[in-house]
Design a protein around this motif. Structure first.
Motif, PDB file in Angstrom:
ATOM      1  N   GLU A  53      32.053 -68.941  24.958  1.00 26.66           N
ATOM      2  CA  GLU A  53      32.911 -69.795  24.133  1.00 26.66           C
ATOM      3  C   GLU A  53      34.356 -69.343  24.255  1.00 26.66           C
ATOM      4  OE1 GLU A  53      33.645 -71.027  19.425  1.00 26.66           O
ATOM      5  OE2 GLU A  53      32.205 -69.455  19.960  1.00 26.66           O
ATOM      6  N   GLU A  54      35.247 -70.302  24.401  1.00 23.40           N
ATOM      7  CA  GLU A  54      36.678 -70.002  24.458  1.00 23.40           C
ATOM      8  C   GLU A  54      37.314 -70.329  23.118  1.00 23.40           C
ATOM      9  OE1 GLU A  54      39.593 -72.188  27.136  1.00 23.40           O
ATOM     10  OE2 GLU A  54      39.462 -70.217  28.098  1.00 23.40           O
ATOM     11  N   VAL A  55      38.030 -69.357  22.555  1.00 19.75           N
ATOM     12  CA  VAL A  55      38.618 -69.490  21.223  1.00 19.75           C
ATOM     13  C   VAL A  55      40.135 -69.508  21.347  1.00 19.75           C
ATOM     14  CG1 VAL A  55      38.880 -68.401  18.952  1.00 19.75           C
ATOM     15  CG2 VAL A  55      36.672 -68.315  20.136  1.00 19.75           C
ATOM     16  N   GLU A 117      38.558 -56.192  13.267  1.00 18.94           N
ATOM     17  CA  GLU A 117      37.651 -55.620  14.258  1.00 18.94           C
ATOM     18  C   GLU A 117      37.362 -56.611  15.378  1.00 18.94           C
ATOM     19  OE1 GLU A 117      33.134 -53.714  14.509  1.00 18.94           O
ATOM     20  OE2 GLU A 117      34.128 -53.984  12.570  1.00 18.94           O
ATOM     21  N   ASP A 118      37.238 -57.885  15.033  1.00 21.53           N
ATOM     22  CA  ASP A 118      36.893 -58.908  16.009  1.00 21.53           C
ATOM     23  C   ASP A 118      38.125 -59.767  16.298  1.00 21.53           C
ATOM     24  OD1 ASP A 118      35.916 -60.965  17.550  1.00 21.53           O
ATOM     25  OD2 ASP A 118      34.205 -61.407  16.250  1.00 21.53           O
ATOM     26  N   PRO A 119      38.695 -59.703  17.507  1.00 20.50           N
ATOM     27  CA  PRO A 119      39.911 -60.466  17.792  1.00 20.50           C
ATOM     28  C   PRO A 119      39.670 -61.965  17.930  1.00 20.50           C
ATOM     29  CG  PRO A 119      39.137 -59.386  19.781  1.00 20.50           C
ATOM     30  CD  PRO A 119      38.272 -58.883  18.656  1.00 20.50           C
ATOM     31  N   LEU A 120      38.415 -62.382  18.089  1.00 16.10           N
ATOM     32  CA  LEU A 120      38.135 -63.809  18.206  1.00 16.10           C
ATOM     33  C   LEU A 120      38.084 -64.504  16.851  1.00 16.10           C
ATOM     34  CD1 LEU A 120      37.219 -62.683  21.031  1.00 16.10           C
ATOM     35  CD2 LEU A 120      35.637 -64.607  21.099  1.00 16.10           C
ATOM     36  N   LEU A 342      38.284 -78.700  34.429  1.00 13.22           N
ATOM     37  CA  LEU A 342      37.034 -78.162  33.900  1.00 13.22           C
ATOM     38  C   LEU A 342      37.290 -77.033  32.907  1.00 13.22           C
ATOM     39  CD1 LEU A 342      34.945 -77.956  37.187  1.00 13.22           C
ATOM     40  CD2 LEU A 342      34.964 -79.780  35.489  1.00 13.22           C
ATOM     41  N   THR A 343      36.497 -76.993  31.855  1.00 13.51           N
ATOM     42  CA  THR A 343      36.539 -75.882  30.925  1.00 13.51           C
ATOM     43  C   THR A 343      35.201 -75.175  30.833  1.00 13.51           C
ATOM     44  OG1 THR A 343      36.011 -77.373  29.089  1.00 13.51           O
ATOM     45  CG2 THR A 343      38.334 -76.955  29.532  1.00 13.51           C
ATOM     46  N   ARG A 344      34.244 -75.631  31.584  1.00 10.68           N
ATOM     47  CA  ARG A 344      32.932 -74.975  31.635  1.00 10.68           C
ATOM     48  C   ARG A 344      32.507 -74.863  33.081  1.00 10.68           C
ATOM     49  NH1 ARG A 344      33.312 -72.927  27.530  1.00 10.68           N
ATOM     50  NH2 ARG A 344      31.977 -72.949  25.727  1.00 10.68           N
TER      51      ARG A 344
END
Length: 344
Positions: A53-55, A117-120, A342-344
């Protein structure tokens, strides 16, 4: 040494790739083709980044110095916090008086910080522009920590030097403030660095076996784009230009035999067992329709980088693709309106 082979590309249509390995996870960012945001994705294997997944962690401002052409983000971990260095401009226009009759854009270097802790999922705080000492075209900042000191290396135009960008280094007081004046390390001087554009850009630093390897890219971003190398002793004063030796020849170039063109703007990461991995982008064709800036098909790639008995990198050549890639030369609209890439 492992004989690990990485399936490439690792991420489609993401130029200027930067990969950070932290706590067994690979964090990936790169230039989003619409140049309007900073994105992150994460996976346990490099091969899994494409499907991850891209965030979007930050989006360009509506106006002002961070409103256009968001380029080349890098994610770094410093003192238990996350930092993203990126370049942004107030517009998408270049200067008509730029050298070589090629326009130079108006970018500056900016910093985002996340202490979660989680940068996403954590909140990202805008730390603003890095004051590099003068106001001119600046981009492609990278950072590294050596012997307890953080350094910044970046590309910037000196209006008194012929060309578009040189490479500079400074020690940092904190991740968004320089502690020392900028020191020039290299400027375009060899034929391979001055094809189309006079640039030294896209620096990345690898410290290994008592040596500091500083890679960079030169020339226009088509088939002539290639990687150069500066080397210093790890015990030397890295702010002294005489500590660095510059290779006259590029170390990583296009390879028509495997259909890879314009390799560059690299970063370094590691395998599970600590081997060095070279990450870079390249295209699979030489004929670009329209403005190359809006061609989305520079794909992120990665390959294990071997070393010889003296501890020097054996750069080799770009590896062939093991995965399907787009064969379209569709050009994106400058406003990002065409999102068919494309993103996938």
């Amino acid at each position: 040494m492992t004989d690990q082979v990485i399936s490439n590309p690792i991420v489609l249509q993401r130029a200027d790739p930067h990969v950070l390995r932290h706590d067994g996870q690979y964090y990936f960012t790169g230039s989003y083709p619409a140049y309007d945001r900073v994105v992150l994705r994460r996976a346990e294997r490099l091969e899994d980044l494409q499907a991850a997944e891209e965030v979007t962690i930050w989006t360009r401002h509506e106006s002002g110095p961070q409103s256009h052409l968001i380029w080349a983000p890098e994610i770094h971990r410093v003192d238990d916090a996350w930092y993203v260095y990126y370049a942004a401009a107030p517009d998408d226009q270049g200067r008509a008086d730029a050298p070589s009759a090629n326009e130079t854009f108006n970018h500056r270097v900016f910093v985002l910080e996340c202490t979660a802790e989680d940068p996403l999922t954590g909140e990202w705080v805008d730390r603003g522009q890095v004051d590099t000492g003068w106001e001119s075209f600046a981009l492609d900042a990278t950072s590294f920590v050596h012997e307890g000191q953080q350094y910044l290396v970046w590309a910037q135009e000196d209006l008194e030097v012929y060309g578009h960008s040189n490479l500079y280094i400074a020690r940092m007081a904190n991740p968004w403030t320089l502690a020392t004046p900028a020191v020039e390390l290299t400027r375009p001087e060899f034929d391979w660095e001055t094809k189309g554009f006079w640039v030294n850009e896209g620096p990345s630093v690898l410290i290994r076996d008592g040596q500091v390897f500083l890679t960079y890219s030169g020339a226009a971003t088509g088939i002539d784009y290639a990687m150069g190398l500066l080397t210093a002793d790890a015990g030397a004063d890295l702010l002294d230009p005489t500590s660095w030796t510059k290779s006259a020849d590029p170390v990583f170039v296009s390879d028509p035999s495997v259909g890879q063109y314009g390799p560059g703007h690299n970063s370094f990461t590691q395998t599970d067992d600590g081997e060095t991995v070279l990450v870079y982008h390249a295209r699979t064709y030489t004929e670009i329709v329209g403005d190359p800036l809006w061609d989305p098909n520079r794909h992120a790639r990665a390959q294990v980088l071997p070393f010889d008995a003296d501890g020097d990198p054996v750069w080799g050549t770009p590896v062939p693709d093991a995965r399907p890639v787009p064969d379209s030369t569709e050009v994106l609209a400058p406003d990002g309106g065409s999102m068919a890439f494309l993103t996938r």
